[in-house]
Design a protein around this motif. Sequence first.
Motif, PDB file in Angstrom:
ATOM      1  N   MET A 197      69.955   1.823 -10.525  1.00  0.00           N
ATOM      2  CA  MET A 197      70.015   3.221 -10.947  1.00  0.00           C
ATOM      3  C   MET A 197      71.422   3.776 -10.750  1.00  0.00           C
ATOM      4  N   ALA A 198      72.028   3.490  -9.591  1.00  0.00           N
ATOM      5  CA  ALA A 198      73.383   3.986  -9.334  1.00  0.00           C
ATOM      6  C   ALA A 198      74.376   3.378 -10.316  1.00  0.00           C
ATOM      7  N   ALA A 199      74.205   2.084 -10.619  1.00  0.00           N
ATOM      8  CA  ALA A 199      75.106   1.438 -11.563  1.00  0.00           C
ATOM      9  C   ALA A 199      74.973   2.048 -12.950  1.00  0.00           C
ATOM     10  N   LEU A 200      73.743   2.354 -13.379  1.00  0.00           N
ATOM     11  CA  LEU A 200      73.539   2.976 -14.685  1.00  0.00           C
ATOM     12  C   LEU A 200      74.145   4.375 -14.733  1.00  0.00           C
ATOM     13  N   GLU A 201      73.924   5.146 -13.661  1.00  0.00           N
ATOM     14  CA  GLU A 201      74.481   6.500 -13.625  1.00  0.00           C
ATOM     15  C   GLU A 201      76.008   6.463 -13.655  1.00  0.00           C
ATOM     16  N   ASN A 202      76.597   5.555 -12.889  1.00  0.00           N
ATOM     17  CA  ASN A 202      78.056   5.433 -12.891  1.00  0.00           C
ATOM     18  C   ASN A 202      78.575   4.982 -14.250  1.00  0.00           C
ATOM     19  N   ASP A 261      65.939 -27.528 -37.203  1.00  0.00           N
ATOM     20  CA  ASP A 261      65.779 -28.369 -36.013  1.00  0.00           C
ATOM     21  C   ASP A 261      67.067 -28.468 -35.190  1.00  0.00           C
ATOM     22  N   GLU A 262      68.158 -27.836 -35.659  1.00  0.00           N
ATOM     23  CA  GLU A 262      69.402 -27.819 -34.902  1.00  0.00           C
ATOM     24  C   GLU A 262      69.527 -26.592 -34.002  1.00  0.00           C
ATOM     25  N   VAL A 263      68.587 -25.660 -34.128  1.00  0.00           N
ATOM     26  CA  VAL A 263      68.584 -24.459 -33.296  1.00  0.00           C
ATOM     27  C   VAL A 263      67.622 -24.680 -32.138  1.00  0.00           C
ATOM     28  N   ARG A 264      68.124 -24.569 -30.929  1.00  0.00           N
ATOM     29  CA  ARG A 264      67.293 -24.805 -29.754  1.00  0.00           C
ATOM     30  C   ARG A 264      66.379 -23.616 -29.480  1.00  0.00           C
ATOM     31  N   ALA A 265      65.199 -23.908 -28.955  1.00  0.00           N
ATOM     32  CA  ALA A 265      64.292 -22.847 -28.512  1.00  0.00           C
ATOM     33  C   ALA A 265      64.781 -22.300 -27.176  1.00  0.00           C
ATOM     34  N   PRO A 266      64.639 -20.985 -26.927  1.00  0.00           N
ATOM     35  CA  PRO A 266      65.146 -20.392 -25.675  1.00  0.00           C
ATOM     36  C   PRO A 266      64.234 -20.654 -24.486  1.00  0.00           C
ATOM     37  N   GLU A 267      63.952 -21.925 -24.229  1.00  0.00           N
ATOM     38  CA  GLU A 267      63.065 -22.266 -23.116  1.00  0.00           C
ATOM     39  C   GLU A 267      63.844 -22.290 -21.811  1.00  0.00           C
ATOM     40  N   GLY A 268      63.295 -21.630 -20.784  1.00  0.00           N
ATOM     41  CA  GLY A 268      63.924 -21.604 -19.481  1.00  0.00           C
ATOM     42  C   GLY A 268      65.133 -20.695 -19.388  1.00  0.00           C
ATOM     43  N   VAL A 269      65.346 -19.842 -20.388  1.00  0.00           N
ATOM     44  CA  VAL A 269      66.506 -18.947 -20.384  1.00  0.00           C
ATOM     45  C   VAL A 269      66.155 -17.594 -19.772  1.00  0.00           C
ATOM     46  N   ALA A 270      64.992 -17.046 -20.139  1.00  0.00           N
ATOM     47  CA  ALA A 270      64.581 -15.739 -19.620  1.00  0.00           C
ATOM     48  C   ALA A 270      64.250 -15.846 -18.128  1.00  0.00           C
ATOM     49  N   PRO A 271      64.376 -14.724 -17.380  1.00  0.00           N
ATOM     50  CA  PRO A 271      64.058 -14.766 -15.942  1.00  0.00           C
ATOM     51  C   PRO A 271      62.611 -15.164 -15.690  1.00  0.00           C
ATOM     52  N   ASP A 272      62.419 -15.991 -14.664  1.00  0.00           N
ATOM     53  CA  ASP A 272      61.073 -16.418 -14.303  1.00  0.00           C
ATOM     54  C   ASP A 272      60.339 -15.364 -13.485  1.00  0.00           C
ATOM     55  N   ALA A 273      61.082 -14.547 -12.749  1.00  0.00           N
ATOM     56  CA  ALA A 273      60.465 -13.553 -11.868  1.00  0.00           C
ATOM     57  C   ALA A 273      59.791 -12.453 -12.689  1.00  0.00           C
ATOM     58  N   ASP A 274      58.749 -11.888 -12.115  1.00  0.00           N
ATOM     59  CA  ASP A 274      58.027 -10.782 -12.736  1.00  0.00           C
ATOM     60  C   ASP A 274      58.772  -9.482 -12.415  1.00  0.00           C
ATOM     61  N   VAL A 275      59.471  -8.958 -13.391  1.00  0.00           N
ATOM     62  CA  VAL A 275      60.312  -7.781 -13.187  1.00  0.00           C
ATOM     63  C   VAL A 275      59.679  -6.585 -13.887  1.00  0.00           C
ATOM     64  N   THR A 276      59.624  -5.459 -13.177  1.00  0.00           N
ATOM     65  CA  THR A 276      59.111  -4.216 -13.744  1.00  0.00           C
ATOM     66  C   THR A 276      60.261  -3.236 -13.915  1.00  0.00           C
ATOM     67  N   VAL A 277      60.416  -2.723 -15.118  1.00  0.00           N
ATOM     68  CA  VAL A 277      61.455  -1.749 -15.412  1.00  0.00           C
ATOM     69  C   VAL A 277      60.827  -0.359 -15.437  1.00  0.00           C
ATOM     70  N   ARG A 278      61.383   0.550 -14.631  1.00  0.00           N
ATOM     71  CA  ARG A 278      60.847   1.901 -14.549  1.00  0.00           C
ATOM     72  C   ARG A 278      61.326   2.748 -15.726  1.00  0.00           C
ATOM     73  N   ASP A 279      60.569   3.824 -15.993  1.00  0.00           N
ATOM     74  CA  ASP A 279      60.913   4.714 -17.097  1.00  0.00           C
ATOM     75  C   ASP A 279      62.264   5.383 -16.870  1.00  0.00           C
ATOM     76  N   LYS A 280      62.578   5.743 -15.619  1.00  0.00           N
ATOM     77  CA  LYS A 280      63.856   6.389 -15.341  1.00  0.00           C
ATOM     78  C   LYS A 280      65.020   5.452 -15.647  1.00  0.00           C
ATOM     79  N   GLU A 281      64.834   4.169 -15.366  1.00  0.00           N
ATOM     80  CA  GLU A 281      65.880   3.198 -15.663  1.00  0.00           C
ATOM     81  C   GLU A 281      66.064   3.054 -17.168  1.00  0.00           C
ATOM     82  N   PRO A 297      64.729  14.242 -19.499  1.00  0.00           N
ATOM     83  CA  PRO A 297      63.298  14.524 -19.647  1.00  0.00           C
ATOM     84  C   PRO A 297      62.472  13.296 -19.357  1.00  0.00           C
ATOM     85  N   GLN A 298      61.465  13.471 -18.491  1.00  0.00           N
ATOM     86  CA  GLN A 298      60.634  12.334 -18.108  1.00  0.00           C
ATOM     87  C   GLN A 298      59.560  12.097 -19.154  1.00  0.00           C
ATOM     88  N   ARG A 299      59.306  10.815 -19.381  1.00  0.00           N
ATOM     89  CA  ARG A 299      58.260  10.459 -20.330  1.00  0.00           C
ATOM     90  C   ARG A 299      56.898  10.636 -19.694  1.00  0.00           C
TER      91      ARG A 299
END
Length: 337
Positions: free
Chosen positions: A245-250, A168-188, A269-271
């Motif tokens: 994408m540019a940040a990942l490539e760099n 009971d001393e460990v907090r649940a991660p409520e409200g920590v994850a992003p609220d926005a609906d984010v889609t991550v592409r395969d290339k990323e 190679p693309q999935r």
Amino acid sequence: MRSIWNGAISFGLVSIPIKLVNATENHSISFRQIHTEDGGRIRYRKYCELEDREVSSQEIGKGYEDSDGTIIPITDEDLAGLPIPTAKTIEIVAFVPEDRIDPLQMDAAYYLQAGGAPAAKPYTLLREALKRSKKVAITKYALRGRERLGMLRVVGDAIAMHGLLWPDEVRAPEGVAPDADVTVRDKELDLADALMDTLGEVDLEDLHDEYREAVEEVVAAKAAGETPKEAPAPEAGGGKVLDLMAALENSVRAARESRGEEAEIKQLPQRRTSRSSPKDTGGKKSTSTAKKKTTSSPRKSTSKTSKASQSEKKATAKKTPAKKSAAKKTASRKRSA
């Protein structure tokens, strides 16, 4: 190593005398508060609110503040007389797989030292039993005025104990994850995988506290009357990431250069996915079609020429037998005459 607690491990009906010693040490640099005008030390003095005078440590005790502000005095004798079996005993309550322990619960770490020759045999028995079972022991113990949860595991030839927070001393991660609906592409994801592979693994022994070393250099320079070295200017472009994408490539390129590898990022190679990209496909097709048209136009003109010559030969071949048949008819007429 100096022991901070003496007691015993309760392993069923087996009691193992042990000493508790710290398994870690803090190397961080501590500072004193000073008066900036003359460098004098700033000290905290302990005053009694009722008598308005400074008191010594021998006159200071414990007290519990109630909800209405009333202070209830609590003595060491009151705490020593608590009816809990873990006052001087590390009681093993269960054995569980190590992956059952949430790392968020991990607290301070200690080594358990066998308390004399009689403890050597049962200490070794518990250590080998933990090794063979590939489990950890869940314990309860009292330290610094409160009962705590712990975990015993084998480290080398010793038994270590990790203090655990109560669930009971460990907090649940409520409200920590992003609220926005984010889609991550395969290339990323592919670039993130490439970055992880490039960074690879590391030997933790090679890591060190660079901040502490820099502070030590500043202290040494000022003690010698020298001017401390200025920190290097931060690299440009460390602000807001606009193109992931540019940040990942760099990042992949920089990681490979730091490891002495080629910085070129080859096509990953693309999935296989159900989705298709019409723009990319159309572009590839138009390129290949253009290549085919460019390379095949001479062949087509050559084939047209050969076809024309072949048709002329056929026409000539057809005309020749016709002339021969006409000559034969004339010869037969002359004979009949």
